[in-house]
Design a protein around this motif. Structure first.
Motif, PDB file in Angstrom:
ATOM      1  N   GLY A  42     -10.290  -1.687  -2.671  1.00 36.96           N
ATOM      2  CA  GLY A  42      -9.444  -1.584  -1.482  1.00 36.96           C
ATOM      3  C   GLY A  42      -9.862  -0.412  -0.614  1.00 36.96           C
ATOM      4  O   GLY A  42     -11.009   0.023  -0.642  1.00 36.96           O
ATOM      5  N   LYS A  43      -8.862   0.080   0.147  1.00 35.28           N
ATOM      6  CA  LYS A  43      -9.142   1.137   1.119  1.00 35.28           C
ATOM      7  C   LYS A  43      -9.739   2.367   0.446  1.00 35.28           C
ATOM      8  O   LYS A  43      -9.256   2.786  -0.597  1.00 35.28           O
ATOM      9  CB  LYS A  43      -7.839   1.588   1.777  1.00 35.28           C
ATOM     10  N   TYR A  91       0.826  -1.210   0.000  1.00 43.35           N
ATOM     11  CA  TYR A  91       0.000   0.000   0.000  1.00 43.35           C
ATOM     12  C   TYR A  91       0.866   1.270   0.000  1.00 43.35           C
ATOM     13  O   TYR A  91       0.538   2.249  -0.669  1.00 43.35           O
ATOM     14  CB  TYR A  91      -0.981  -0.012   1.178  1.00 43.35           C
ATOM     15  N   ASP A  92       2.016   1.222   0.739  1.00 41.79           N
ATOM     16  CA  ASP A  92       2.942   2.374   0.724  1.00 41.79           C
ATOM     17  C   ASP A  92       3.385   2.682  -0.698  1.00 41.79           C
ATOM     18  O   ASP A  92       3.502   3.837  -1.105  1.00 41.79           O
ATOM     19  CB  ASP A  92       4.224   2.058   1.513  1.00 41.79           C
ATOM     20  N   ARG A 108       0.272   4.024  -2.838  1.00 44.08           N
ATOM     21  CA  ARG A 108      -0.482   5.208  -2.423  1.00 44.08           C
ATOM     22  C   ARG A 108      -0.241   6.446  -3.295  1.00 44.08           C
ATOM     23  O   ARG A 108      -1.201   7.070  -3.755  1.00 44.08           O
ATOM     24  CB  ARG A 108      -0.231   5.515  -0.948  1.00 44.08           C
ATOM     25  N   PRO A 127      -9.712   6.199   0.510  1.00 39.06           N
ATOM     26  CA  PRO A 127      -8.710   7.081   1.107  1.00 39.06           C
ATOM     27  C   PRO A 127      -9.263   8.364   1.729  1.00 39.06           C
ATOM     28  O   PRO A 127      -8.495   9.155   2.261  1.00 39.06           O
ATOM     29  CB  PRO A 127      -7.820   7.429  -0.101  1.00 39.06           C
TER      30      PRO A 127
END
Ligand code: SF4
Length: 184
Positions: A110-111, A80-81, A84, A113
């Motif tokens: 996914g997430k 994810y880092d 992003r 943000p």
């Protein structure tokens, strides 16, 4: 920067894309296995037939981002880092092109943000707090993203193994639109 990125763009007729790359029953079944199902505003189930959202548009711009870690042993938990900044870049560009063209953008699974990790408002039956920015993924509308990557973009999606990242990660997003082709 500890990765390289390559954007791969293709434009396809909407009619062909819906006919050959969309299978709502199969992908909705996959979505049902995800904890976000029914709990995020960008995710299914939707309160209407999603095909009707697509029919006003004649073309689809598909964008694939190939993100290659420079360290071949980078652990998978850094995924994810790594993604992003590219997710942010793509979301910003997609929303700008959507506004410019009057089209409809599709983002990523996914997430979400935009709420800083707070529970989604959908869990409380409330409207999205950032509806101007949240867009569904192609998967949420029943599109086969792996097939899209291979057949439309010529990218074979890779998966992590033994806790390590694959050679490259692939993000796929899209814009349904009318009119002249757009500059990504
Ligand atoms: S922006 Fe917030 S309310 Fe909207 S879908 Fe994302 S988490 Fe849910």
């Amino acid at each position: 920067m500890d990765y390289d990125v390559e954007d791969v763009i293709a434009v396809i007729d909407r009619e062909r894309y819906v006919r050959d790359f969309r299978d709502v029953a199969t992908f909705e079944e996959c979505c049902r296995q995800c904890p976000n199902y029914g709990n995020r505003w960008g995710c299914p189930p939707f309160d209407h037939d999603t095909l009707h959202d697509l029919l006003p548009y004649s073309k689809v711009m598909i964008v694939g981002m190939k993100i290659s870690p420079r360290d071949s042993k980078m652990p998978l938990n850094r995924v994810y880092d790594l993604m992003r900044p590219e997710l942010e870049r793509a979301n910003e560009r997609l929303l700008s092109l959507e506004k410019q063209s009057g089209g409809m953008a599709f983002g990523f699974v996914g997430k979400c943000p935009y709420c800083g990790g707070a529970p989604c408002a959908r869990r409380e039956g409330k409207p999205c707090r950032h509806a101007d920015m949240v867009r569904p993924s192609l998967e949420a509308y029943g599109f086969n993203v792996s097939l899209t990557a291979s057949e439309v973009l010529g990218i074979d999606m890779q998966w992590g193994k033994d806790g390590n990242m694959p050679r490259y990660l692939t993000l796929v997003c899209a814009l349904f639109f009318n009119g002249p082709d757009l500059q990504w």
